[in-house]
Design a protein around this motif. Structure first.
Motif, PDB file in Angstrom:
ATOM      1  N   ASN A   1       0.816  -1.212   0.000  1.00  0.00           N
ATOM      2  CA  ASN A   1       0.000   0.000   0.000  1.00  0.00           C
ATOM      3  C   ASN A   1       0.851   1.264   0.000  1.00  0.00           C
ATOM      4  O   ASN A   1       0.674   2.147  -0.843  1.00  0.00           O
ATOM      5  CB  ASN A   1      -0.944  -0.010   1.197  1.00  0.00           C
ATOM      6  CG  ASN A   1      -2.119  -0.952   1.005  1.00  0.00           C
ATOM      7  OD1 ASN A   1      -2.663  -1.066  -0.085  1.00  0.00           O
ATOM      8  ND2 ASN A   1      -2.507  -1.643   2.057  1.00  0.00           N
ATOM      9  N   CYS A   2       1.790   1.361   0.944  1.00  0.00           N
ATOM     10  CA  CYS A   2       2.503   2.630   1.139  1.00  0.00           C
ATOM     11  C   CYS A   2       3.536   2.923   0.061  1.00  0.00           C
ATOM     12  O   CYS A   2       3.819   4.093  -0.220  1.00  0.00           O
ATOM     13  CB  CYS A   2       3.174   2.640   2.512  1.00  0.00           C
ATOM     14  SG  CYS A   2       2.015   2.766   3.885  1.00  0.00           S
ATOM     15  N   ALA A   3       4.108   1.893  -0.552  1.00  0.00           N
ATOM     16  CA  ALA A   3       5.149   2.123  -1.554  1.00  0.00           C
ATOM     17  C   ALA A   3       4.681   1.899  -2.979  1.00  0.00           C
ATOM     18  O   ALA A   3       5.139   2.582  -3.895  1.00  0.00           O
ATOM     19  CB  ALA A   3       6.356   1.214  -1.268  1.00  0.00           C
ATOM     20  N   LEU A   4       3.771   0.954  -3.191  1.00  0.00           N
ATOM     21  CA  LEU A   4       3.419   0.564  -4.554  1.00  0.00           C
ATOM     22  C   LEU A   4       2.131   1.195  -5.064  1.00  0.00           C
ATOM     23  O   LEU A   4       1.940   1.291  -6.274  1.00  0.00           O
ATOM     24  CB  LEU A   4       3.305  -0.967  -4.645  1.00  0.00           C
ATOM     25  CG  LEU A   4       4.499  -1.768  -4.132  1.00  0.00           C
ATOM     26  CD1 LEU A   4       4.277  -3.255  -4.383  1.00  0.00           C
ATOM     27  CD2 LEU A   4       5.795  -1.309  -4.767  1.00  0.00           C
TER      28      LEU A   4
ATOM     29  N   ALA B   1      12.457  15.163   4.688  1.00  0.00           N
ATOM     30  CA  ALA B   1      11.286  15.818   5.283  1.00  0.00           C
ATOM     31  C   ALA B   1      10.064  14.906   5.248  1.00  0.00           C
ATOM     32  O   ALA B   1       8.955  15.336   4.904  1.00  0.00           O
ATOM     33  CB  ALA B   1      10.996  17.146   4.590  1.00  0.00           C
ATOM     34  N   ALA B   2      10.266  13.642   5.599  1.00  0.00           N
ATOM     35  CA  ALA B   2       9.161  12.689   5.596  1.00  0.00           C
ATOM     36  C   ALA B   2       8.111  13.092   6.624  1.00  0.00           C
ATOM     37  O   ALA B   2       8.428  13.597   7.701  1.00  0.00           O
ATOM     38  CB  ALA B   2       9.667  11.284   5.882  1.00  0.00           C
ATOM     39  N   SER B   3       6.843  12.841   6.276  1.00  0.00           N
ATOM     40  CA  SER B   3       5.752  13.287   7.139  1.00  0.00           C
ATOM     41  C   SER B   3       4.816  12.159   7.564  1.00  0.00           C
ATOM     42  O   SER B   3       4.000  12.351   8.458  1.00  0.00           O
ATOM     43  CB  SER B   3       4.926  14.367   6.427  1.00  0.00           C
ATOM     44  OG  SER B   3       4.427  13.881   5.190  1.00  0.00           O
ATOM     45  N   PHE B   4       4.938  10.975   6.934  1.00  0.00           N
ATOM     46  CA  PHE B   4       3.969   9.909   7.198  1.00  0.00           C
ATOM     47  C   PHE B   4       4.653   8.559   7.058  1.00  0.00           C
ATOM     48  O   PHE B   4       5.430   8.335   6.120  1.00  0.00           O
ATOM     49  CB  PHE B   4       2.818   9.997   6.191  1.00  0.00           C
ATOM     50  CG  PHE B   4       1.766   8.931   6.357  1.00  0.00           C
ATOM     51  CD1 PHE B   4       0.816   9.022   7.362  1.00  0.00           C
ATOM     52  CD2 PHE B   4       1.730   7.835   5.511  1.00  0.00           C
ATOM     53  CE1 PHE B   4      -0.148   8.038   7.514  1.00  0.00           C
ATOM     54  CE2 PHE B   4       0.766   6.847   5.642  1.00  0.00           C
ATOM     55  CZ  PHE B   4      -0.179   6.951   6.658  1.00  0.00           C
ATOM     56  N   ALA B   5       4.374   7.667   8.012  1.00  0.00           N
ATOM     57  CA  ALA B   5       4.920   6.311   7.932  1.00  0.00           C
ATOM     58  C   ALA B   5       3.998   5.363   8.678  1.00  0.00           C
ATOM     59  O   ALA B   5       3.367   5.737   9.671  1.00  0.00           O
ATOM     60  CB  ALA B   5       6.326   6.247   8.529  1.00  0.00           C
ATOM     61  N   ILE B   6       3.923   4.134   8.182  1.00  0.00           N
ATOM     62  CA  ILE B   6       3.230   3.059   8.879  1.00  0.00           C
ATOM     63  C   ILE B   6       4.216   1.918   9.031  1.00  0.00           C
ATOM     64  O   ILE B   6       4.821   1.483   8.035  1.00  0.00           O
ATOM     65  CB  ILE B   6       1.998   2.547   8.104  1.00  0.00           C
ATOM     66  CG1 ILE B   6       1.003   3.672   7.844  1.00  0.00           C
ATOM     67  CG2 ILE B   6       1.316   1.415   8.852  1.00  0.00           C
ATOM     68  CD1 ILE B   6      -0.216   3.228   7.043  1.00  0.00           C
ATOM     69  N   PHE B   7       4.401   1.451  10.250  1.00  0.00           N
ATOM     70  CA  PHE B   7       5.234   0.272  10.445  1.00  0.00           C
ATOM     71  C   PHE B   7       4.893  -0.386  11.770  1.00  0.00           C
ATOM     72  O   PHE B   7       4.084   0.112  12.548  1.00  0.00           O
ATOM     73  CB  PHE B   7       6.725   0.586  10.352  1.00  0.00           C
ATOM     74  CG  PHE B   7       7.187   1.847  11.039  1.00  0.00           C
ATOM     75  CD1 PHE B   7       6.856   2.122  12.355  1.00  0.00           C
ATOM     76  CD2 PHE B   7       7.990   2.753  10.362  1.00  0.00           C
ATOM     77  CE1 PHE B   7       7.316   3.260  12.981  1.00  0.00           C
ATOM     78  CE2 PHE B   7       8.450   3.909  10.975  1.00  0.00           C
ATOM     79  CZ  PHE B   7       8.105   4.160  12.301  1.00  0.00           C
TER      80      PHE B   7
END
Length: 557
Positions: free
Chosen positions: A248-251, A280-286
């Motif tokens: 979802n997050c990369a593809l 300047a990353a603002s969003f991540a799911i892990f």
């Protein structure tokens, strides 16, 4: 490939009527992004930076080459690739052809690959040359005789030899006008299966989960809505692109959103912190282990990440104090609950009270419906534990092995998660673990979630998992597997005193403690509790190794 357990007709009609299913295949979003924002950054992979036009051009050439190889709709294209730009380009090429993308976690070897590639009837597979000091082309050469439908093995970052092709050679076979060749292909049916993803091993046997263009597109737009994402965001993705979060997050998400993704392959929290701040990353799911490591790196280097708006955490138990500590340095931390079969079921956001974000798994993400079953066909009262059931526009279409569907779905489309949870009086969900995580001690059923959270607060505990083990007197006992921090030692008396000081009922305190050098994790960051339970069951004849992890000390009463 057709869905084996499609949602009931009335549910599908409801999703369309409400605009949840947009009936637009995934490839259309890349083309839109490349048309509207051709020069905007789409992808960062180390020193490599690709625009939306770059990704579209490369994916189109690869799609034309796949089509020339005879790959078309419903054919399965597998890839066992790390987090690299080629995985993103390949996924989008598969979407353009209308085939089925089948990501495989890089840690799988012959035993798992024979099973899933044969079941998937894979036509072509993409692999790295050497990765983590392992020779993938050699592995696949040894597998070919067992996989009669596998036509070609493509090596992405190495030289081809007998029995394999190279990425460069495949791109070179795209023909003189790849765009015309791809434009001439029929557009995929948005209800068609486009993703086959095997569960990553919290049960012994992997299950092939089927998603369509409609379910994946809805899932990603639901994240955009939930977290108010826009084209100014930058997504940081260390989750494997062979896991549903990475898919979802990369593809998918960057091309719906028009925002770039920063990839990280091998997990290194210091490097992750550097990439977050420099991009300047603002969003991540892990999952929890990623967050734990990232926070430790930030605290050790006295660094903050001011651009991070959201760190969404899920996939494993989260100690209650971790979101609070992380928020001081990294940004708002909130939980999300989901699975490969339904990636976003409940969540909280930055506007929710801190206790909702840190001590619950959030509230249902409408229009997804969520209930806690009482086990008798009814709904459990508030505060009472039961199995979580859900159904919604991003719920999978079933399993590739359709024999699994009857046990997994109710006749009216509810997915039986196997997760144990309760709703509180505010409507927030509290996941208490898997149903199998319950310890049945003398007829009293004890959830291990609370015990794991409290043990995680002990200064000597770096990682912990509690599972049920056999007991001649009580039937089952709670067994704690712990990785200690540094040179610290830990005894059964230590954890008993720690839990007693927190007023935990005596029967919940583990009666066996196994200090291990590491816990066995799946590629997506979930602890392989089935491996721990199997080791306990076979302990009389088992070695001191648990799925490759070593038992260092044993303390029991």
């Amino acid at each position: 490939m057709r869905p084996t357990h499609p949602p009931a007709a009335e549910l599908a009609a409801q999703y369309r009527a409400h605009g949840d299913w947009r009936d637009r295949p995934i490839a259309g979003y890349l083309r839109r992004a490349a048309t509207l924002w051709p020069d905007a950054l789409a992808l960062v992979d180390g020193d490599r930076r690709l625009t939306f036009a770059d990704v579209d051009r490369q994916a189109t050439a690869l799609a034309a080459a796949l089509h020339a190889r005879g790959i078309g709709q419903d054919d399965v294209v597998s890839f066992q690739l790390p987090n690299r730009a080629e995985a993103v380009v390949l996924f989008q090429a598969i979407m353009k052809v209308g085939a089925v993308a089948h990501p495989i976690v890089p840690i799988y070897r012959g035993h798992e690959l024979r099973f899933i590639l044969r079941q998937a009837r894979t036509k072509i597979v993409f692999v790295p040359g050497r990765y983590r000091d392992f020779d993938y082309p050699d592995l696949y050469r040894r597998l070919r005789d067992a996989l009669p439908e596998l036509r070609e093995v493509v090596v992405v970052d190495g030289d081809a030899d007998d029995g394999t092709s190279s990425w460069e050679a495949l791109l070179g076979s795209a023909g003189p006008d790849p765009e015309a060749a791809v434009d001439a292909l029929p557009e995929p049916d948005p209800d068609q299966v486009c993703l086959l993803l095997y569960t990553s091993g919290t049960t012994a046997d992997p299950k092939g989960v089927l998603h369509s263009h409609n379910t994946l597109v809805f899932e990603n737009f639901s994240m955009i809505d939930q977290f108010a994402l826009n084209e100014r965001d930058v997504i940081f993705n260390p989750s494997p692109v062979t896991h549903i979060t990475g898919v979802n997050c990369a593809l998918v998400l960057p091309f719906l959103l028009g925002a770039p993704v920063v990839l990280q392959d091998l997990w290194d929290p210091v490097l992750a912190l550097r990439r977050i701040t420099s991009n300047a990353a603002s969003f991540a799911i892990f999952s929890t282990p990623f967050l734990t490591g990232l926070l430790a790196a930030a605290e050790a280097s006295d660094v903050t990440a001011p651009t991070l708006r959201y760190l969404v955490c899920g996939g494993a138990a989260i100690p209650d104090d971790l979101p609070r500590r992380a928020a001081d340095r990294l940004g708002v931390v909130t939980r999300m609950y989901g699975a490969t079969e339904g990636p976003s079921v409940t969540a909280a956001d930055r506007w929710d009270p801190a206790w909702v974000r840190s001590r619950t798994d959030g509230t249902p993400l409408a229009p997804t419906e969520v209930v806690v079953s009482d086990g008798s066909g009814g709904t459990a009262p508030v505060g009472v534990l039961g199995e979580v059931l859900w159904r919604g526009p991003d719920t999978c279409l079933g399993y590739l092995d359709e024999r699994l569907n009857e046990a997994a779905f109710t006749p009216d489309g509810w997915f039986r998660s196997g997760d144990l949870a309760r709703f509180d009086e505010h409507g927030a969900l509290h996941i208490e673990g898997r149903i199998k995580d319950v310890v049945n001690r003398s007829g009293e059923k004890i959830s291990v979630h609370e015990v794991e959270n409290l043990l995680g607060e002990h200064p000597a505990v770096a990682e912990v998992a509690v599972v049920a083990g056999p007991d001649d007197r009580t039937g089952e006992r709670a067994c704690a597997f712990v990785v200690t921090g540094g040179e610290r030692e830990l005894t059964l008396q230590d954890i008993g005193a720690h839990l007693t000081a927190r007023e935990v009922a005596t029967q919940k305190i583990p009666e066996s403690l196994f200090v291990v050098d590491a816990l066995p994790y799946t590629a997506s960051g979930k602890i392989k509790k089935f491996a721990l339970r199997e080791w306990l069951r076979d302990r009389g004849t088992a070695s001191k190794s648990i799925a490759g992890m070593t038992v260092l000390h044993v303390h029991e009463r």
